[in-house]
Design a protein around this motif. Sequence first.
Motif, PDB file in Angstrom:
ATOM      1  N   VAL A  55      11.128   5.712  12.749  1.00  0.00           N
ATOM      2  CA  VAL A  55       9.901   5.242  12.100  1.00  0.00           C
ATOM      3  C   VAL A  55       8.874   4.949  13.189  1.00  0.00           C
ATOM      4  O   VAL A  55       9.180   4.279  14.182  1.00  0.00           O
ATOM      5  CB  VAL A  55      10.154   3.970  11.261  1.00  0.00           C
ATOM      6  CG1 VAL A  55       8.852   3.498  10.620  1.00  0.00           C
ATOM      7  CG2 VAL A  55      11.205   4.235  10.198  1.00  0.00           C
ATOM      8  N   ASN A  56       7.668   5.454  12.983  1.00  0.00           N
ATOM      9  CA  ASN A  56       6.573   5.214  13.927  1.00  0.00           C
ATOM     10  C   ASN A  56       5.264   5.243  13.138  1.00  0.00           C
ATOM     11  O   ASN A  56       4.664   6.296  12.937  1.00  0.00           O
ATOM     12  CB  ASN A  56       6.560   6.276  15.026  1.00  0.00           C
ATOM     13  CG  ASN A  56       5.608   5.931  16.160  1.00  0.00           C
ATOM     14  OD1 ASN A  56       4.663   5.163  15.987  1.00  0.00           O
ATOM     15  ND2 ASN A  56       5.847   6.508  17.330  1.00  0.00           N
ATOM     16  N   THR A  57       4.837   4.084  12.665  1.00  0.00           N
ATOM     17  CA  THR A  57       3.638   4.023  11.832  1.00  0.00           C
ATOM     18  C   THR A  57       2.376   4.325  12.634  1.00  0.00           C
ATOM     19  O   THR A  57       1.385   4.795  12.064  1.00  0.00           O
ATOM     20  CB  THR A  57       3.510   2.644  11.179  1.00  0.00           C
ATOM     21  OG1 THR A  57       3.591   1.620  12.187  1.00  0.00           O
ATOM     22  CG2 THR A  57       4.615   2.422  10.168  1.00  0.00           C
ATOM     23  N   PHE A  74      12.242   2.034   5.408  1.00  0.00           N
ATOM     24  CA  PHE A  74      11.412   3.234   5.290  1.00  0.00           C
ATOM     25  C   PHE A  74      12.131   4.363   4.562  1.00  0.00           C
ATOM     26  O   PHE A  74      11.589   4.924   3.600  1.00  0.00           O
ATOM     27  CB  PHE A  74      10.939   3.687   6.668  1.00  0.00           C
ATOM     28  CG  PHE A  74       9.454   3.609   6.837  1.00  0.00           C
ATOM     29  CD1 PHE A  74       8.849   2.427   7.223  1.00  0.00           C
ATOM     30  CD2 PHE A  74       8.654   4.702   6.593  1.00  0.00           C
ATOM     31  CE1 PHE A  74       7.478   2.338   7.373  1.00  0.00           C
ATOM     32  CE2 PHE A  74       7.290   4.633   6.741  1.00  0.00           C
ATOM     33  CZ  PHE A  74       6.690   3.451   7.130  1.00  0.00           C
ATOM     34  N   SER A  95       6.732  -4.980  10.920  1.00  0.00           N
ATOM     35  CA  SER A  95       5.686  -4.021  11.286  1.00  0.00           C
ATOM     36  C   SER A  95       5.741  -3.700  12.772  1.00  0.00           C
ATOM     37  O   SER A  95       5.533  -2.547  13.178  1.00  0.00           O
ATOM     38  CB  SER A  95       4.310  -4.579  10.914  1.00  0.00           C
ATOM     39  OG  SER A  95       4.179  -4.750   9.522  1.00  0.00           O
ATOM     40  N   PHE A 112       8.339  -1.269  13.409  1.00  0.00           N
ATOM     41  CA  PHE A 112       7.914   0.070  13.008  1.00  0.00           C
ATOM     42  C   PHE A 112       6.823   0.630  13.917  1.00  0.00           C
ATOM     43  O   PHE A 112       6.246   1.669  13.603  1.00  0.00           O
ATOM     44  CB  PHE A 112       7.405   0.045  11.565  1.00  0.00           C
ATOM     45  CG  PHE A 112       8.450  -0.324  10.560  1.00  0.00           C
ATOM     46  CD1 PHE A 112       9.790  -0.080  10.798  1.00  0.00           C
ATOM     47  CD2 PHE A 112       8.099  -0.938   9.370  1.00  0.00           C
ATOM     48  CE1 PHE A 112      10.764  -0.433   9.870  1.00  0.00           C
ATOM     49  CE2 PHE A 112       9.058  -1.286   8.432  1.00  0.00           C
ATOM     50  CZ  PHE A 112      10.395  -1.038   8.678  1.00  0.00           C
ATOM     51  N   SER A 125       1.877   2.814   5.635  1.00  0.00           N
ATOM     52  CA  SER A 125       2.011   1.930   6.791  1.00  0.00           C
ATOM     53  C   SER A 125       1.764   0.471   6.431  1.00  0.00           C
ATOM     54  O   SER A 125       2.088  -0.422   7.220  1.00  0.00           O
ATOM     55  CB  SER A 125       1.027   2.351   7.891  1.00  0.00           C
ATOM     56  OG  SER A 125       1.289   3.671   8.304  1.00  0.00           O
ATOM     57  N   PRO A 140       6.208  -1.875   5.134  1.00  0.00           N
ATOM     58  CA  PRO A 140       6.551  -3.130   5.836  1.00  0.00           C
ATOM     59  C   PRO A 140       6.417  -4.363   4.952  1.00  0.00           C
ATOM     60  O   PRO A 140       7.167  -5.334   5.119  1.00  0.00           O
ATOM     61  CB  PRO A 140       5.538  -3.174   6.988  1.00  0.00           C
ATOM     62  CG  PRO A 140       5.140  -1.761   7.205  1.00  0.00           C
ATOM     63  CD  PRO A 140       5.145  -1.130   5.848  1.00  0.00           C
TER      64      PRO A 140
END
Length: 691
Positions: free
Chosen positions: A125-127, A481, A556, A559, A628, A632
């Motif tokens: 996961v990489n917002t 996610f 968050s 993430f 995004s 979270p």
Amino acid sequence: MNVGVKFKSRSSKDSYRGRAAAEVRRVSKYHTHSIPLDMEDIERDYDKPIVEACIAAKTSLIVRVGMLELGAGTGSFRVREMMHRIAYPMGVHVRADVNLTDIEATCTDGVSRITEVVDLPTTGVNTERIWLLEHFADWLSVKCGQAGTYHAMSVVSRELVDNLDEPNVYAAARKAVKEVLAQDQDAAKALKDAVATAVHNQDEISQSRIDAAAIDTRTAAGLGTIGSTPRPEAAPTAVASDGSKDSRAASAAADAVAQDSDSSVAGTATIGSPATSKGRNTGAESIEDRAPSRSASGRPTSAQDHAHEKATSSEGGASSEQAVSSDGSASFKEVTDFRETTSSDETASSDESVSSEPQATGGITVRQAHERLDLIERRKPLYSPLFSGFASAVACAAFVFLLGGGPYDMAGAFVGAGIGQWVRRQMLGRRINQFFATGVAVIIAALACVGTLRLVGIFDPVALKHDTAYIGAILFVIPGFPLVTGGLDIAKLDFPSGVQRITYAFSIILVATLGGWAVARMVMLNPQGFEPVNMSPWLMAGLRLIAAFCGVWGFSVLFNSPQRMALVAAVIGALTDTMRLEMQDLLHVPPEMAAFLGAFLAGILATLWRSSVRHGLLPPDLGYPRISLTVPSIVIMVPGLYMYRAMFYLGQFNTLNALDWAFRAFMVIICLPIGLVTARVLTDRSWRYDV
């Protein structure tokens, strides 16, 4: 039968090992988890404008964006949407099958067709990457002469993508956006004053000439301004009552059009970035002057821009967009940049010197687009493992309080989750298998929590009774996610991707709960839940609001959300989770229904936030993707305690209790994506109808 290689000497053996190591390095270098395309075609068109490149070069961009989006943890529907947004300005149709870790995409431009298959070694996961890819799609669309669809002002996306190589990209982008908006406002005011002065002095320019000099623009539902094909003309020259030319009016009109901007005064997006006119005398540097896209020869990448620059400079002015109302006052709605789309014949007739240049609306080359994607792909995580561990500690301590835990439970969860997340980040950074890293991190987190409480128990024996705290210490591994995106994929009838994501999420949960159960068996724990906390309802509601805010902020950060994005998600999560818990306590709403309502409210609030940004009620750089913000904010609603209890009773072969808690967890989990889907259906036409 033993088959091997015999060596006559030690030197020949070392030489063989050296050659083998070199071969391994070559294989690892070119093993990109994809079936390679026709590299000769791509290399041949690497420095061509995107719209003129071959189908292989275009596909390399489309599929790469899809791969980066998939690797950031989004569902298949968002990956397809992003690939379509990249393909549309190139004139390419794409059909993609997206699963958990692989994409098979077929692209065609009506003449040629090509298929590419890519797969990822792992998922995560990489917002931040999700957000940057949204901006990249708008940046690419505008550079290709199309309207942006993500922001009302494409200057936001342009500045963010153009400044990706800055140490502090967000601060640099915000500063550049403010400068551009200030310049646009000055240009708009100058042009309005110039037209008003010309009308007031009753110059000889007729209304028809003013209309002919104006650019024919269209505003597409607030998504952007698309200019038609304007003809470069001399700017209207105001004549004063004494017969002399009003140089102020002419100069201001030329300045307004020469101003390089992608945003209008009304806050709508604009397309293109014309070359600077020689008539400019403001001294303000445009964005294209600061970060131009030029070919190897130093010329503008778009030949039409060069032709327009030459035409306008030779005439001593620039065309202007203006309108004069019946009462004589100037009505200036917006100053727009445009990318000329004239045919090759018209361009050749206006400027024969550039007739041999590529006639394309794409202002960037394939190489330049890949260089921007390189910067996005190679961005390091925003937070160090140590800060990530701190965020995990804050999130899990807040989670424990929301579940009903007290100060000792929160302290144990804080220490355990912080150490566990730090260990997990270190292992994942070394590409250790994800399931193995999860299991090790969970065991270390649980042992650290139990050890902390035993240490405190030396001074206060009450701490020894808090056997349930270690459950909160392992909640940082909850795969929120994939749980949510899997449900969203199923809602879009994409069952292969949805089932894979949910299966992956439950696999992570199974590893985590088994690790926690193993620790409980080793140290002889028997968790029975948290002890009730006697507190007034108003004080409890206030503390829940603070705890939910801190918990969502912590998740968050895990993430990889930028701080502003994390704070917005934290506000949404604080409101929705507090409402959920208060409904359960005061109105005795079932947990499943409360989870649905909380997720629904989170989806509505995220949509309202996006709409406020688009309509100019909030700063333009705060337009974050819904996913995004929503995921979270509802991860903290995932019933981790229910899932662990199910596994704990299953380990004791207490089947009835295990099934009871498992079904309770299942009902809450499925209600979360249903709530988000319901909010999306009510606010988004693309989700409301099956098309």
